[in-house]
Motif scaffolding. Structure first.
Motif, short mmCIF file in Angstrom:
data_model
loop_
_atom_site.label_atom_id
_atom_site.label_comp_id
_atom_site.label_asym_id
_atom_site.label_seq_id
_atom_site.Cartn_x
_atom_site.Cartn_y
_atom_site.Cartn_z
N ILE A 197 0.84 -1.11 0.04
CA ILE A 197 0.02 0.09 0.10
C ILE A 197 0.83 1.19 -0.06
CG2 ILE A 197 -1.58 1.50 1.32
CD1 ILE A 197 -2.80 -1.47 2.37
N LEU A 198 1.65 1.24 0.81
CA LEU A 198 2.64 2.43 0.90
C LEU A 198 3.51 2.77 -0.41
CD1 LEU A 198 4.51 2.01 4.53
CD2 LEU A 198 2.53 3.55 3.56
N ASN A 199 4.05 1.61 -0.90
CA ASN A 199 4.66 1.65 -2.41
C ASN A 199 3.73 2.13 -3.37
OD1 ASN A 199 6.98 0.95 -1.20
ND2 ASN A 199 6.80 -1.13 -1.50
N THR A 200 2.60 1.58 -3.47
CA THR A 200 1.33 2.09 -4.46
C THR A 200 1.08 3.60 -4.29
OG1 THR A 200 0.62 0.08 -4.45
CG2 THR A 200 -0.79 1.50 -5.46
N ILE A 201 1.02 4.10 -3.15
CA ILE A 201 0.59 5.37 -2.92
C ILE A 201 2.00 6.29 -3.19
CG2 ILE A 201 0.35 7.21 -0.98
CD1 ILE A 201 -1.53 5.10 0.38
N ALA A 202 3.06 5.89 -2.98
CA ALA A 202 4.51 6.34 -3.46
C ALA A 202 4.63 6.74 -4.67
CB ALA A 202 5.64 5.78 -2.82
N ASN A 203 4.03 5.93 -5.62
CA ASN A 203 4.05 5.99 -6.91
C ASN A 203 3.18 7.21 -7.51
OD1 ASN A 203 5.83 3.82 -7.34
ND2 ASN A 203 4.11 2.24 -7.67
N TRP A 204 2.08 7.58 -6.65
CA TRP A 204 1.33 8.61 -7.24
C TRP A 204 1.35 9.75 -6.53
CZ3 TRP A 204 -0.59 7.38 -11.78
CH2 TRP A 204 -0.55 6.01 -12.35
N ARG A 205 2.00 9.78 -5.31
CA ARG A 205 2.21 10.95 -4.49
C ARG A 205 0.73 10.98 -3.55
NH1 ARG A 205 5.99 14.32 -2.60
NH2 ARG A 205 5.53 16.39 -2.44
N ILE A 206 -0.16 11.22 -4.30
CA ILE A 206 -1.43 11.54 -3.41
C ILE A 206 -2.46 10.60 -4.30
CG2 ILE A 206 -2.02 13.61 -4.51
CD1 ILE A 206 -3.36 14.21 -1.83
N VAL A 207 -3.43 9.99 -3.60
CA VAL A 207 -4.18 9.15 -4.40
C VAL A 207 -5.62 8.68 -3.56
CG1 VAL A 207 -3.29 6.96 -3.53
CG2 VAL A 207 -4.36 6.80 -5.82
N SER A 208 -6.88 8.81 -4.37
CA SER A 208 -7.88 8.52 -3.64
C SER A 208 -8.08 6.86 -3.48
CB SER A 208 -9.15 9.07 -4.69
OG SER A 208 -9.31 8.03 -5.80
N PHE A 209 -9.16 6.63 -2.54
CA PHE A 209 -9.19 5.27 -2.12
C PHE A 209 -9.55 4.30 -3.36
CE2 PHE A 209 -11.81 1.65 -1.25
CZ PHE A 209 -10.90 0.89 -0.30
N ASN A 210 -10.65 4.97 -4.29
CA ASN A 210 -11.03 4.23 -5.33
C ASN A 210 -9.80 4.10 -6.29
OD1 ASN A 210 -13.49 3.97 -4.51
ND2 ASN A 210 -14.14 5.86 -5.66
N SER A 211 -8.83 4.77 -6.31
CA SER A 211 -7.60 4.86 -7.25
C SER A 211 -6.70 3.89 -6.82
CB SER A 211 -6.94 5.99 -7.50
OG SER A 211 -7.93 6.88 -8.34
N LEU A 212 -6.56 3.86 -5.35
CA LEU A 212 -5.82 2.77 -4.71
C LEU A 212 -6.39 1.45 -4.94
CD1 LEU A 212 -3.19 2.60 -3.14
CD2 LEU A 212 -4.76 3.10 -0.84
N PHE A 213 -7.47 1.43 -4.61
CA PHE A 213 -7.99 -0.12 -4.80
C PHE A 213 -7.81 -0.55 -6.12
CE2 PHE A 213 -11.93 -2.54 -5.70
CZ PHE A 213 -11.64 -3.66 -4.55
N PHE A 214 -7.95 0.25 -7.30
CA PHE A 214 -7.76 -0.05 -8.55
C PHE A 214 -6.35 -0.42 -8.87
CE2 PHE A 214 -6.43 1.13 -12.96
CZ PHE A 214 -7.35 0.05 -13.73
N MET B 232 -6.58 2.54 7.29
CA MET B 232 -6.92 3.05 8.81
C MET B 232 -5.78 2.72 9.78
SD MET B 232 -11.24 2.88 9.20
CE MET B 232 -11.03 1.36 9.85
N LYS B 233 -5.34 1.57 9.74
CA LYS B 233 -4.22 1.44 10.73
C LYS B 233 -2.86 1.93 10.20
CE LYS B 233 -1.89 -2.40 12.80
NZ LYS B 233 -1.92 -3.91 13.22
N LEU B 234 -2.57 2.34 8.97
CA LEU B 234 -1.36 2.85 8.50
C LEU B 234 -1.57 4.37 8.87
CD1 LEU B 234 -0.65 1.42 5.08
CD2 LEU B 234 0.86 1.29 7.14
N GLU B 235 -2.66 4.73 8.58
CA GLU B 235 -2.99 6.33 9.21
C GLU B 235 -2.92 6.55 10.70
OE1 GLU B 235 -6.09 9.81 7.81
OE2 GLU B 235 -6.67 7.83 7.62
N ALA B 236 -3.53 5.69 11.28
CA ALA B 236 -3.56 5.79 12.91
C ALA B 236 -2.08 5.62 13.27
CB ALA B 236 -4.46 4.50 13.51
N ASN B 237 -1.00 4.99 12.84
CA ASN B 237 0.24 4.65 13.12
C ASN B 237 1.17 5.69 12.51
OD1 ASN B 237 0.43 2.14 14.91
ND2 ASN B 237 -0.97 1.52 13.59
N GLY B 238 0.59 6.73 11.81
CA GLY B 238 1.56 7.72 11.25
C GLY B 238 2.15 7.62 9.91
N TYR B 239 1.93 6.65 9.10
CA TYR B 239 2.45 6.31 8.07
C TYR B 239 1.75 7.05 6.82
CZ TYR B 239 5.04 2.60 10.44
OH TYR B 239 5.66 1.69 11.29
#
Length: 88
Positions: free
Chosen positions: A15-32, A48-55
């Motif tokens: 998940i972190l690596n996928t978001i890193a590729n796009w810099r900022i991403v919506s949930f639907n785009s991330l799911f895709f 939610m766990k990544l967000e709660a832990n500060g990642y």
């Protein structure tokens, strides 16, 4: 609350690596872009766990759609070449 014992591995790191590729991403785009490796509910729980832990950080952009980005901590664990995290 931040938990120093949680280290993202496996799908959390994907998940972190996928978001890193796009810099900022919506949930639907991330799911895709995760290509269905997780169902919708398990992906939401992991985010939610990544967000709660500060990642991950999040922001509500146009049309009330929540978008996710990597924090400084998330950048350290991703395979990103970004130098600076997104600032709100």
């Amino acid at each position: 609350m931040f938990n120093q014992e949680f280290v993202p591995l496996g799908t959390y790191l994907d998940i972190l690596n996928t978001i890193a590729n796009w810099r900022i991403v919506s949930f639907n785009s991330l799911f895709f872009h995760m290509k269905g490796s997780l169902g919708e509910f398990p992906l939401r729980r992991r985010i939610m766990k990544l967000e709660a832990n500060g990642y991950l950080g999040s922001s509500t952009l146009s049309h009330s759609s929540k978008h996710y980005y990597l924090t400084r901590l998330g950048l350290r664990f991703s395979n990103s070449n970004q130098m600076e995290p997104i600032r709100k």
